[in-house]
Design a protein around this motif. Sequence first.
Motif, PDB file in Angstrom:
ATOM      1  N   ILE A  18       0.796  -1.359  -0.024  1.00 12.16           N
ATOM      2  CA  ILE A  18       0.056   0.109   0.001  1.00 12.16           C
ATOM      3  C   ILE A  18       0.804   1.196   0.127  1.00 12.16           C
ATOM      4  O   ILE A  18       0.621   2.103  -0.647  1.00 12.16           O
ATOM      5  CB  ILE A  18      -1.050  -0.038   1.168  1.00 12.16           C
ATOM      6  N   ILE A 106       0.431   0.187   8.051  1.00 11.18           N
ATOM      7  CA  ILE A 106       1.299  -0.807   8.781  1.00 11.18           C
ATOM      8  C   ILE A 106       0.180  -1.815   8.829  1.00 11.18           C
ATOM      9  O   ILE A 106      -0.863  -1.856   8.639  1.00 11.18           O
ATOM     10  CB  ILE A 106       1.651  -0.222  10.107  1.00 11.18           C
ATOM     11  N   GLY A 108      -1.076  -5.096  10.800  1.00 13.20           N
ATOM     12  CA  GLY A 108      -1.562  -5.659  11.874  1.00 13.20           C
ATOM     13  C   GLY A 108      -1.746  -4.771  13.053  1.00 13.20           C
ATOM     14  O   GLY A 108      -1.667  -3.625  12.720  1.00 13.20           O
ATOM     15  N   ASN A 129      -5.039  -0.106   7.265  1.00 12.21           N
ATOM     16  CA  ASN A 129      -4.607  -1.036   8.464  1.00 12.21           C
ATOM     17  C   ASN A 129      -5.773  -1.582   9.152  1.00 12.21           C
ATOM     18  O   ASN A 129      -6.215  -1.083  10.181  1.00 12.21           O
ATOM     19  CB  ASN A 129      -3.719  -0.176   9.410  1.00 12.21           C
ATOM     20  N   SER A 213      -1.840  -8.179  -5.777  1.00 15.08           N
ATOM     21  CA  SER A 213      -0.313  -8.190  -5.362  1.00 15.08           C
ATOM     22  C   SER A 213      -0.274  -7.785  -4.048  1.00 15.08           C
ATOM     23  O   SER A 213      -0.358  -6.228  -4.067  1.00 15.08           O
ATOM     24  CB  SER A 213       0.664  -7.884  -6.484  1.00 15.08           C
ATOM     25  N   ILE A 218      -1.849 -10.190   4.505  1.00 12.06           N
ATOM     26  CA  ILE A 218      -3.183  -9.977   3.914  1.00 12.06           C
ATOM     27  C   ILE A 218      -3.193 -11.191   2.669  1.00 12.06           C
ATOM     28  O   ILE A 218      -4.280 -11.754   2.707  1.00 12.06           O
ATOM     29  CB  ILE A 218      -3.437  -8.690   3.458  1.00 12.06           C
TER      30      ILE A 218
END
Length: 399
Positions: A18, A106, A108, A129, A213, A218
């Motif tokens: 991202i 970020i 998690g 996130n 991609s 994820i």
Amino acid sequence: MPAVFHQQVTILGATGSIGASTLDVISRHPERYSVFALTAHRTADHLARLCLRFSPHYAVMTDGEAAKELKGLLQAGRCATTVLEGEQALCFVASAPETDVVMAAIVGAAGLRPTLAAVTAGKKVLLANKEALVMSGQFFMDAVGVSGCHLYPIDSEHNAIFQSLPRDFRRRPEADGVRRILLTASGGPFRDTPAEKLEMVTPDEACAHPIWSMGPKISVDSATMMNKGLEVIEAHWLFGVTPSRIEVVIHPQGIIHSMVDYVDGSVLAQLGNPDMRIPIANALAWPERIDSGANTLDLFDIATLRFERPDFDRFPCLSLAYQALEAGGSMPAALNAANEEAVAAFLDGRLGFCRIADVIAATLERNGWPRAETLEAVLETDACARSLAREEICKRSAA
Ligand code: NAD
Ligand code: MG
């Protein structure tokens, strides 16, 4: 043409998938956006390359050794960016007065505090996130309400829903005639894999997503369909829709990014090529529209759009997420933490693919998961669920 307001952007998680898409969109519009701060966990060489290209005021590495390496690399490259380290520095750049926009990318639970710092400071927050919102739910949305921060969904499905809702939508679906949210899912790399073959799948196979991609975590979440489960919870908090009104629809081509079904029978959808620069550009410029770099959608090339029902038996993580949302309290935070631990164990070869759901289910059963009213309570739930999940992983360890 009126002059555009120039905005300084902080990208939390700049070295990820991202992060890269965000920098690509920003670099297409230098008159609108410049980079205030970039952050990463451990990959100093990658962040150094980004600093040399985008000249941010600050670069933050959460890892101390990596921060030293980054300082050396930037000195050698005569780059004036100031290097900071640690979680507090993430919160500092996310809330600094010079920052107008924060991309929360970020991966998690590690993103929770810095994302909340941006929310509390009233920034325009672009939320990729999803784990931060899943784990802190009501607490997060209350913080958004108190600061009045503008929160824009980056997850392609939630951005599609955002675009398909009325412009003045205020999380009251009934008042706006919303009957259901139709949350589309590609089905991931194992959509058609028979249950017995799922036992043997490898991390490389799980990360080979047919359409998107993305980062490794994820990608595995998409393979187990926990990603869709987390997105059901995310949609509940973002749009105020009850779980029974959120329906997952498998749409393997990933062209419709989600839909809103209204009481009059109208169904509004957002379509586009599967390219994260589309929701990122939408959120950055909203309510204006800017070039994202994505290719024009060719409907003649696509010709037909396909839809299927999800298979809750082969993908138990999806049911677990619905159950955690229905159960409420801090169970979504526990679900998220157990999932993060199980996915990390799968990626390192310590846990079989089908054991990911077993670990999460066993972790959820080991506590009552009462409501967490404060950030500390959310973080305690996270720590407790991780420790229980690690025990459950050891019991099932593949190594
Ligand atoms: P990624 O793994 O490619 O990148 C993660 C970023 O977070 C990196 O910059 C990394 O340095 C940083 N990071 C990792 N651990 C950290 C820690 N402990 N402390 C501080 N920083 C840390 O991940 P991604 O695919 O870009 O996904 C980022 C987030 O966006 C995830 O929450 C994901 O669910 C969400 N998202 C991603 C996509 C996508 O297409 N990639 C789509 C929708 C939502
Ligand atoms: Mg998504």
